[in-house]
Design an enzyme around this catalytic site. Structure first.
Site, PDB file in Angstrom:
ATOM      1  CE  LYS A 244      -2.369   1.570   3.779  1.00 46.68           C
ATOM      2  NZ  LYS A 244      -1.801   3.045   3.570  1.00 46.68           N
TER       3      LYS A 244
ATOM      4  CG  ASP B 149      -4.610   4.450   1.665  1.00 54.87           C
ATOM      5  OD1 ASP B 149      -5.737   5.105   1.405  1.00 54.87           O
ATOM      6  OD2 ASP B 149      -4.186   4.364   2.863  1.00 54.87           O
TER       7      ASP B 149
ATOM      8  CE  LYS C  32      -7.048   6.739   4.815  1.00 57.12           C
ATOM      9  NZ  LYS C  32      -5.652   6.112   4.373  1.00 57.12           N
TER      10      LYS C  32
ATOM     11  CG  ASP D 209     -11.928  18.308  -3.876  1.00 53.53           C
ATOM     12  OD1 ASP D 209     -12.769  18.908  -3.815  1.00 53.53           O
ATOM     13  OD2 ASP D 209     -10.742  18.467  -3.509  1.00 53.53           O
TER      14      ASP D 209
ATOM     15  CB  THR E  97      -8.887   1.520  11.747  1.00 53.12           C
ATOM     16  OG1 THR E  97      -7.902   2.094  11.032  1.00 53.12           O
ATOM     17  CG2 THR E  97      -9.966   0.585  11.232  1.00 53.12           C
TER      18      THR E  97
ATOM     19  NE  ARG F  10       2.138   2.732  12.937  1.00 58.12           N
ATOM     20  CZ  ARG F  10       1.042   3.463  13.567  1.00 58.12           C
ATOM     21  NH1 ARG F  10       1.542   4.464  14.091  1.00 58.12           N
ATOM     22  NH2 ARG F  10      -0.128   3.297  13.356  1.00 58.12           N
TER      23      ARG F  10
END
Ligand code: C5P
Length: 246
Positions: free
Chosen positions: A43, A70, A72, A75, A132, A224
């Protein structure tokens, strides 16, 4: 309209979030997988894309990785459509928008992808429901949404399905309800995944890879816990084993 079967076609995937500040760091990281012979689905998010531009997507693809870009997008419909027309030409496998942009924006984004892809392959479009990192208190006190989290996620998922999108990004905990509401072929892509013995960080609605599999997630996104592991290839292999993919 439902995209029955997209989940089946794509297969279960562990997607590694390449949240790095530079292309060099990202490519060095991918080099750690060379010995394992595995090519994780990756990603590429805003941090890396804004630093490196479309070239980093093309480089990851040239190395044999599938890419979820990604960005996102959120608009007005016309801007989303034109942004997606540009994005389609980059060659990612999955791209996304925020469902909060509404159905007109999501439909415009799909149109833009079709325009930009021309005769080429069109990336799948999915929608972010609630991040999340958003918890019930943030939803209520900051976003002023008084409905429960699961209800808002489900409403966004239904809107995305009705707009013709292939799936949503949601927490693994919401995957079962999304599947029930939108069908099994509708993709549930789930970040907020942590090993049982790992740190949670800023994520709030978390689950382990095994939990995510049990809850019906099609693709887990892990950053991570893999990128900052002492041995990322081993952490990726562990995530695949726990999620149930070879
Ligand atoms: O490091 P970590 O595993 O928390 O990374 C999760 C990744 O998934 C980040 O790149 C984050 O931007 C992304 N994401 C998320 N929640 C969403 C949508 C995307 O955490 N709802």
């Amino acid at each position: 309209m439902r995209n029955a079967g997209v989940a089946g076609q794509m297969g279960k995937q562990v997607i590694v979030a390449l949240d790095f500040a530079s292309g060099k760091e990202a490519l060095d990281f991918l080099g750690l997988f060379a010995k394992s012979g595995r090519k994780p689905f990756v990603k590429i998010g805003m941090e890396l894309f804004y630093a490196e531009g479309p070239e980093i997507v093309r480089k990851a693809k040239a190395l044999g990785h599938k890419v979820f870009l990604d960005l996102k997008v959120h608009d007005i419909p016309n801007t989303a459509r034109r942004a997606m027309a540009s994005v389609a030409a980059i060659g990612a496998d999955i791209v996304n928008v925020h469902a909060a942009g509404g159905s007109a924006m999501m439909k415009a984004a799909l149109e833009g992808l079709a325009e930009g892809a021309g005769a080429g392959r069109k990336p799948l479009l999915i929608a972010v429901t609630q991040l999340t990192s958003t918890d019930a208190a943030t939803l209520r006190d900051e976003l002023l949404i008084s409905r429960p989290m699961e209800e808002t996620v489900l409403s966004y998922a239904r809107l995305a399905a009705a707009s013709g999108l292939a799936g949503v990004v949601c927490s693994p905990r919401e995957a079962p309800a999304v599947k029930t509401a939108c069908g099994n072929g509708f993709l549930a892509v789930t970040p907020g995944v942590r090993f049982a013995d790992g740190e949670v960080g800023d994520q709030k609605r978390v689950a382990t890879p095994a939990d995510a599999a049990r809850l019906g997630s099609d693709m887990i996104v892990m950053g991570r816990p893999i990128t900052r592991a002492a041995d990322p290839a081993a952490a990726y292999a562990r995530a695949c084993a726990e999620f149930g993919v070879s």
